[in-house]
Design an enzyme around this catalytic site. Sequence first.
Site, PDB file in Angstrom:
ATOM      1  N   ASN A 143     138.468  31.397  39.568  1.00 52.26           N
ATOM      2  CA  ASN A 143     138.743  31.753  40.957  1.00 52.26           C
ATOM      3  C   ASN A 143     137.508  31.671  41.857  1.00 52.26           C
ATOM      4  OD1 ASN A 143     140.084  33.467  43.201  1.00 52.26           O
ATOM      5  ND2 ASN A 143     138.372  34.756  42.544  1.00 52.26           N
TER       6      ASN A 143
ATOM      7  N   TYR B  27     134.013  21.985  51.149  1.00 58.35           N
ATOM      8  CA  TYR B  27     134.910  22.881  50.411  1.00 58.35           C
ATOM      9  C   TYR B  27     136.203  22.175  50.013  1.00 58.35           C
ATOM     10  CZ  TYR B  27     138.095  26.805  49.557  1.00 58.35           C
ATOM     11  OH  TYR B  27     139.017  27.654  49.004  1.00 58.35           O
TER      12      TYR B  27
ATOM     13  N   SER C  67     136.758  19.086  49.584  1.00 60.53           N
ATOM     14  CA  SER C  67     136.523  18.053  48.569  1.00 60.53           C
ATOM     15  C   SER C  67     136.510  18.657  47.173  1.00 60.53           C
ATOM     16  CB  SER C  67     135.205  17.324  48.844  1.00 60.53           C
ATOM     17  OG  SER C  67     134.089  18.177  48.666  1.00 60.53           O
TER      18      SER C  67
ATOM     19  N   SER D 245     135.572  37.366  53.495  1.00 62.94           N
ATOM     20  CA  SER D 245     134.784  36.151  53.721  1.00 62.94           C
ATOM     21  C   SER D 245     135.564  35.104  54.509  1.00 62.94           C
ATOM     22  CB  SER D 245     134.330  35.559  52.379  1.00 62.94           C
ATOM     23  OG  SER D 245     135.446  35.224  51.569  1.00 62.94           O
TER      24      SER D 245
END
Length: 287
Positions: A118, A182, A184, A221
């Site tokens: 994760n 990110y 990609s 985030s």
Amino acid sequence: MKTCTKIFLASVAVAFLAVKWNAPSFHAESLRGARVLVTGASTGIGEQMAYHYAHFGAQIIITARRGNVLQQVAEKCLSLGAQKAYYIAADMASESDPDRVVEFALDKLGGLDYLVLNHIGPSPFSMWDGDVEHTKWLMKANFFSYIQMAWKALPSLEQSQGSLVIVSSLLGKMPSPFVAPYTSTKFALNGFFGALQHELAMKNSNVSISICTLGLIDTESAMEKVRGVTSVPAYPATDAAKNIIITGATRQSELFYPWFTQFLILIKDWFPSTTSYIIQNSYNYNP
């Protein structure tokens, strides 16, 4: 055109209901005593997964970069009912830490029933500025560490008829602006583990792979980056976490959360120009 659209939408609705109707039943008791390793577990979805696994009475190893935060999460897991809860601080962009974490889990728990990958590395929410080195680093953290840990854990998962759970993103199927490095990494995850699903099935492997495609989740985030930039709705991390756990426990090959993420992917393939227009106009961007 309107008739075709209605037929398409009706077909999607019927397909969605059929999938839900045929989904295998989840039995919480199946997770009691299960040996679980969750990465990226100091905050957000990973932290919530740790608490759910604890509530189900699992044996848990959690990892992330910040050991002091992990200690607090592990202590809460024990208070929630985890049979065991250990933590190990690690940097998943390093060459050695992914293997070290799996070895730690195997040593502490004697094997693994679930490997839940994760974790993600930090990445700016902005137009790509040509920083190739950051993209290379992010691929190490978000992609290469996943395949490294999966390979390290596969023998144990084979013995336990276990499950490999990959937390991916809608951005790994539908590119959006401001997240080129990110997205990609998430496309790479979907491609690699989608192929590995086929290979394990062809070898009659005991290991199941679940690829979880998530929309925008209300983690601190994520919300910090998109607040005021987009009006796309965010969904609760604790609910996403529970759906991920159930998907792995019932050995389903895919999860789409919230459900309409699958619908969006279908729309993209059927109406690419319209989808591109909607995506580009979903953000407040002033050049």
